[in-house]
Design a protein around this motif. Structure first.
Motif, mmCIF file in Angstrom:
data_model
loop_
_atom_site.group_PDB
_atom_site.id
_atom_site.type_symbol
_atom_site.label_atom_id
_atom_site.label_comp_id
_atom_site.label_asym_id
_atom_site.label_seq_id
_atom_site.Cartn_x
_atom_site.Cartn_y
_atom_site.Cartn_z
ATOM 1 N N MET A 123 60.314 -23.725 -49.186
ATOM 2 C CA MET A 123 59.471 -22.989 -49.456
ATOM 3 C C MET A 123 59.826 -21.139 -49.269
ATOM 4 S SD MET A 123 55.824 -22.856 -47.568
ATOM 5 C CE MET A 123 54.833 -21.298 -48.102
ATOM 6 N N TYR A 124 60.035 -20.433 -50.087
ATOM 7 C CA TYR A 124 60.168 -19.056 -50.145
ATOM 8 C C TYR A 124 58.865 -17.747 -50.094
ATOM 9 C CZ TYR A 124 65.619 -20.506 -51.420
ATOM 10 O OH TYR A 124 66.062 -21.723 -51.155
ATOM 11 N N SER A 125 59.167 -17.312 -48.966
ATOM 12 C CA SER A 125 58.075 -15.938 -49.498
ATOM 13 C C SER A 125 58.485 -14.635 -48.406
ATOM 14 C CB SER A 125 57.057 -16.857 -48.045
ATOM 15 O OG SER A 125 57.671 -16.381 -46.870
ATOM 16 N N LEU A 126 58.054 -13.697 -48.458
ATOM 17 C CA LEU A 126 58.503 -12.063 -47.832
ATOM 18 C C LEU A 126 58.615 -12.207 -46.389
ATOM 19 C CD1 LEU A 126 58.070 -10.056 -50.861
ATOM 20 C CD2 LEU A 126 60.155 -11.290 -50.166
ATOM 21 N N GLU A 127 59.667 -11.779 -45.667
ATOM 22 C CA GLU A 127 59.648 -11.597 -43.726
ATOM 23 C C GLU A 127 58.404 -10.894 -43.542
ATOM 24 O OE1 GLU A 127 60.206 -13.143 -40.309
ATOM 25 O OE2 GLU A 127 61.871 -14.141 -42.089
ATOM 26 N N ARG A 128 57.968 -10.732 -44.408
ATOM 27 C CA ARG A 128 57.433 -8.857 -43.292
ATOM 28 C C ARG A 128 56.607 -9.492 -43.302
ATOM 29 N NH1 ARG A 128 59.833 -6.954 -48.334
ATOM 30 N NH2 ARG A 128 58.244 -5.986 -50.051
ATOM 31 N N ARG A 129 55.461 -10.425 -44.766
ATOM 32 C CA ARG A 129 54.193 -10.340 -45.118
ATOM 33 C C ARG A 129 53.612 -11.450 -44.336
ATOM 34 N NH1 ARG A 129 54.092 -8.841 -51.411
ATOM 35 N NH2 ARG A 129 54.882 -7.120 -51.275
ATOM 36 N N THR A 130 52.540 -11.906 -43.742
ATOM 37 C CA THR A 130 51.561 -13.157 -42.890
ATOM 38 C C THR A 130 51.670 -13.805 -44.073
ATOM 39 O OG1 THR A 130 51.723 -11.325 -41.336
ATOM 40 C CG2 THR A 130 50.227 -13.995 -41.461
ATOM 41 N N LEU A 131 51.622 -14.497 -44.110
ATOM 42 C CA LEU A 131 51.815 -15.860 -44.692
ATOM 43 C C LEU A 131 49.558 -16.261 -44.882
ATOM 44 C CD1 LEU A 131 53.871 -19.369 -45.064
ATOM 45 C CD2 LEU A 131 53.411 -17.349 -46.453
ATOM 46 N N SER A 132 49.172 -16.102 -45.813
ATOM 47 C CA SER A 132 47.886 -16.683 -45.561
ATOM 48 C C SER A 132 47.688 -18.169 -45.208
ATOM 49 C CB SER A 132 47.313 -16.271 -46.975
ATOM 50 O OG SER A 132 47.383 -17.901 -47.773
ATOM 51 N N PRO A 133 46.163 -18.538 -44.065
ATOM 52 C CA PRO A 133 45.903 -19.627 -43.786
ATOM 53 C C PRO A 133 45.874 -20.580 -45.426
ATOM 54 C CG PRO A 133 44.706 -17.990 -43.358
ATOM 55 C CD PRO A 133 44.850 -17.296 -44.141
ATOM 56 N N ALA A 134 45.451 -20.079 -46.460
ATOM 57 C CA ALA A 134 45.637 -21.085 -47.463
ATOM 58 C C ALA A 134 47.279 -21.603 -48.101
ATOM 59 C CB ALA A 134 45.341 -20.891 -48.987
ATOM 60 N N ALA A 135 48.427 -20.402 -47.391
ATOM 61 C CA ALA A 135 50.179 -20.809 -47.881
ATOM 62 C C ALA A 135 49.788 -21.820 -47.053
ATOM 63 C CB ALA A 135 50.578 -19.468 -48.358
ATOM 64 N N ARG A 136 49.709 -21.286 -45.777
ATOM 65 C CA ARG A 136 50.307 -22.814 -44.873
ATOM 66 C C ARG A 136 49.755 -23.964 -44.924
ATOM 67 N NH1 ARG A 136 48.442 -18.130 -41.642
ATOM 68 N NH2 ARG A 136 46.219 -19.243 -40.853
ATOM 69 N N SER A 137 48.395 -24.030 -45.488
ATOM 70 C CA SER A 137 48.166 -25.883 -45.824
ATOM 71 C C SER A 137 48.669 -26.089 -46.295
ATOM 72 C CB SER A 137 46.278 -25.305 -46.401
ATOM 73 O OG SER A 137 45.453 -24.602 -45.084
#
Length: 301
Positions: free
Chosen positions: A266-280
């Motif tokens: 799972m790739y995301s941007l380091e500087r951005r906090t994952l949303s609760p939905a993304a974590r779920s």
């Protein structure tokens, strides 16, 4: 400034028409409720309730104020509920991407569970190859994407989190000549879902073509494999439905070669906090990969 808690006390007292019952609903003492209402009346400069043997009744001016206060209290309750749902990943919008192969294996089951558990959450999903997903991620148009490892550019800004492993193999139709060694110098076409899959071409038998066809649509890839002698470089997880039905099957690995696996990331941007939905979603994707692995283990056993 009006205190929302005092307005809640006011609305509850108007609904219950009794100090004792209202205090019990609110979980406070009756004297505390009385003091709160009296303080609110002094702040407003008007009497809100008349109290007699029949109980507690709003005054005419009190009724007007209570009706408006009830709207504020209801809106506040709704805001709190929506905020909690968003914080729990059960409401809002989540935008993400998936490469075709993990999407074929995981997306339907993952979203089916999410639709049941988080009906107020809007899922905005794009299924494309990594070279198309990467610019969407860096532009902020998607929050994350899922693909096999080793397909994204080296960048310090990216966060890469493992979700699990997929087996890598060669998928052919039932009765394919390679399954029983019946081929006589034939050359078999090779199918890929992405040019990135070219790194797996060393798995191919000598009779396979070295000029693969790249087709992004998995339904087409499945149909072509089932209706021809093509060899599909794929994961059995992404062709589980066809393999379980006996339409397709995996070529056995030569004894000298150990089965291969690819890591799904799972790739995301380091500087951005994952949303609760993304974590779920991350946890659900991991769960679905574990289910596929367990099912494959039972079938091989």
């Amino acid at each position: 400034m009006l205190d929302l808690r005092a307005l809640t006390y006011l609305v509850t007292l108007a609904r219950r028409a009794n100090y004792a019952r209202a205090a019990d609903d609110l979980g406070i003492s009756q004297p505390a409720l009385t003091r709160a209402i009296q303080s609110l009346e002094r702040q407003l400069g008007m009497r809100l309730f008349d109290r007699d043997r029949s109980g507690v009744n709003p005054t005419p001016q009190g009724r007007v104020f209570i009706d408006r206060a009830a709207v504020l209290v209801a809106n506040a309750d709704d805001l709190e509920r929506q905020t909690q749902l968003t914080a729990d990943g059960r409401e809002g919008v989540v935008r993400f991407g998936m490469a075709p192969m993990p999407a074929r294996a995981l997306l339907s089951a993952t979203l089916s569970r999410r639709l049941a558990e988080a009906q107020a959450m809007i899922n905005d999903v794009v299924v494309r190859n990594v070279e198309a997903l990467w610019p969407l991620l860096t532009a902020g148009e998607i929050e994350f994407f899922v693909s096999a490892e080793g397909q994204v550019p080296d960048a310090s800004s990216v966060r890469a989190e493992p979700l699990g492993h997929f087996p890598t193999g060669l998928i052919v139709r039932r009765g394919h000549p390679l399954l029983d060694g019946a081929h006589q110098g034939e050359t078999f076409p090779v199918l890929l879902s992405s040019r990135m899959g070219g790194v797996l071409l060393d798995m191919l038998p000598a009779s396979a073509s070295r000029s693969p066809h790249c087709i992004e649509d998995f339904e087409t890839l499945s149909a072509l494999t089932a209706s021809s002698d093509a060899i599909w470089v794929n994961s059995s997880f992404a062709a589980a439905r066809e393999c379980e039905a006996g339409v397709l099957q995996e070529l056995p690995f030569p004894e000298a070669d150990a089965p291969r696996r690819m890591r799904i990331m799972m790739y995301s941007l380091e500087r951005r906090t994952l949303s609760p939905a993304a974590r779920s979603l991350k946890q659900e994707l991991r769960r679905q990969i574990a289910i596929l692995a367990k099912r494959a283990g039972k079938q091989s056993g």
